[in-house]
Enzyme design. Structure first.
Site, PDB file in Angstrom:
ATOM      1  N   GLY A 193       0.673  -1.299   0.171  1.00 64.61           N
ATOM      2  CA  GLY A 193       0.132   0.364  -0.348  1.00 64.61           C
ATOM      3  C   GLY A 193       0.433   0.870  -0.287  1.00 64.61           C
ATOM      4  N   SER A 194       0.653   2.219   1.314  1.00 65.02           N
ATOM      5  CA  SER A 194       0.900   3.615   0.836  1.00 65.02           C
ATOM      6  C   SER A 194       2.562   4.201   0.564  1.00 65.02           C
ATOM      7  CB  SER A 194      -0.070   4.821   1.248  1.00 65.02           C
ATOM      8  OG  SER A 194      -0.784   4.833   1.081  1.00 65.02           O
ATOM      9  N   THR A 195       2.876   3.442   1.795  1.00 63.90           N
ATOM     10  CA  THR A 195       4.483   3.243   2.004  1.00 63.90           C
ATOM     11  C   THR A 195       4.931   3.121   0.684  1.00 63.90           C
ATOM     12  OG1 THR A 195       4.009   0.743   3.046  1.00 63.90           O
ATOM     13  CG2 THR A 195       4.273   2.838   4.697  1.00 63.90           C
ATOM     14  N   PHE A 196       4.569   2.173  -0.057  1.00 68.88           N
ATOM     15  CA  PHE A 196       5.357   2.106  -1.557  1.00 68.88           C
ATOM     16  C   PHE A 196       5.382   3.421  -2.581  1.00 68.88           C
ATOM     17  CE2 PHE A 196       6.545   0.026  -5.374  1.00 68.88           C
ATOM     18  CZ  PHE A 196       7.270  -0.893  -4.582  1.00 68.88           C
ATOM     19  N   LYS A 197       5.046   4.467  -1.324  1.00 67.84           N
ATOM     20  CA  LYS A 197       4.885   5.491  -2.379  1.00 67.84           C
ATOM     21  C   LYS A 197       6.231   6.416  -2.505  1.00 67.84           C
ATOM     22  CE  LYS A 197      -0.011   5.871  -2.057  1.00 67.84           C
ATOM     23  NZ  LYS A 197      -1.351   6.801  -1.407  1.00 67.84           N
TER      24      LYS A 197
END
Length: 290
Positions: free
Chosen positions: A35-39
């Site tokens: 999810g968003s930690t991969f941004k």
């Protein structure tokens, strides 16, 4: 918990719901969609390639774009606000400016889809599609941390890389081996793997991540008198081939002190129970306690 400058693992712990510690090293063997930690990938790549600065305004289409939604709806946000509010739509626009080849290059350079070579058995390399395997929507989904599989170690190491100014370090557990009489048998030194981004990009990204904790989705990680840089993540879990509306992976990865980072801590909760499931509400308070 990792020393960002050397790659030394200072602590690892996996606890299952009943309080027992599983007999495997979940941090390097268990794969999940982050999810968003991969941004971190799209953000770092766009800054490094000079495509955007933190003040550039990005169209976020009122919070809905090609069947993807934002939990907070805005018509437009600055790059900084896209990261602070963890806008999926904004991140997709950033990734599309990069294109699939560049996005893949940076994801790979940050250590996804490959093993880091930690001195423990069983490390998994995860799954990162090559550009030729992308469907027409893969870039959109990968930018926000879906359609790929990572380990907790990979995520931690990527944030450590930004924290230390852009150098990917090889993570290691054993510092030295001593004989019973205390003489040194073998010593393990920190090993640089590759330079992923410039110091300048790393510094800007750290400022964005400080904004996440000061003003954005990571406010529950805040500690008085310590500037923390970090990012929240919430991803729907795959259950029987479909994305679940009730099972999530919630995470927060942060490092401190932001002006000269020393330590990165990753907190990942697999399927939090009733009530809150957003990484900012579930994992950030645990990070703060640690």
């Amino acid at each position: 918990v990792m020393n960002v400058k050397t790659g030394e693992i200072l602590a690892m712990n996996s606890v299952s719901v009943d309080g027992s510690s599983p007999d495997k090293i979940a941090e390097i063997t268990d794969l999940y969609e982050p999810g968003s930690t991969f941004k971190i990938v799209a953000a770092a790549a766009a800054l490094e390639e000079g495509l955007l600065n933190k003040f550039d305004v990005i169209n976020t289409y009122g919070g809905e774009y090609m069947n993807i939604k934002d939990s907070h709806k805005f018509t437009s946000l600055t790059f900084q606000e896209v990261i602070e509010q963890s806008s999926n739509i904004g991140t997709i626009q950033i990734a599309n400016r990069l294109g699939r080849e560049r996005f893949y290059k940076y994801a790979r350079d940050f250590g996804y889809g490959i093993t880091a070579g930690i001195d423990l058995p069983g490390e998994m390399k995860g799954r990162l599609k090559r550009p030729v395997e992308f469907s027409p929507v893969s870039l959109n989904y990968m930018a926000i941390g879906y359609e790929l599989l990572v380990t907790a170690l990979q995520m931690t190491n990527a944030y450590a890389c930004v924290a230390n100014g852009g150098m990917m370090m090889k993570p290691f557990i054993i510092r030295k081996i001593l004989a019973p009489d205390g003489t040194l048998v073998k010593e393990f030194k920190p090993t640089e793997i590759r330079n992923v981004i410039s110091k300048n990009t790393a510094k800007t990204l750290t400022e964005l991540f400080v904004g996440v904790v000061e003003r954005g989705t990571g406010k529950d990680a805040r500690i008085e008198n310590i500037r923390i840089a970090g990012k929240t993540g919430t991803s729907q879990k795959m259950v029987e081939g479909k994305y679940s509306k009730s099972k999530y992976t919630s995470s927060f990865i942060g490092y401190f002190p932001a002006e000269n980072p020393q330590i990165v801590v990753a907190v990942i909760i697999d399927a939090p129970g009733a009530g809150e499931y957003y990484g900012g509400k579930v994992s950030a308070p645990i990070f703060r306690k640690i």
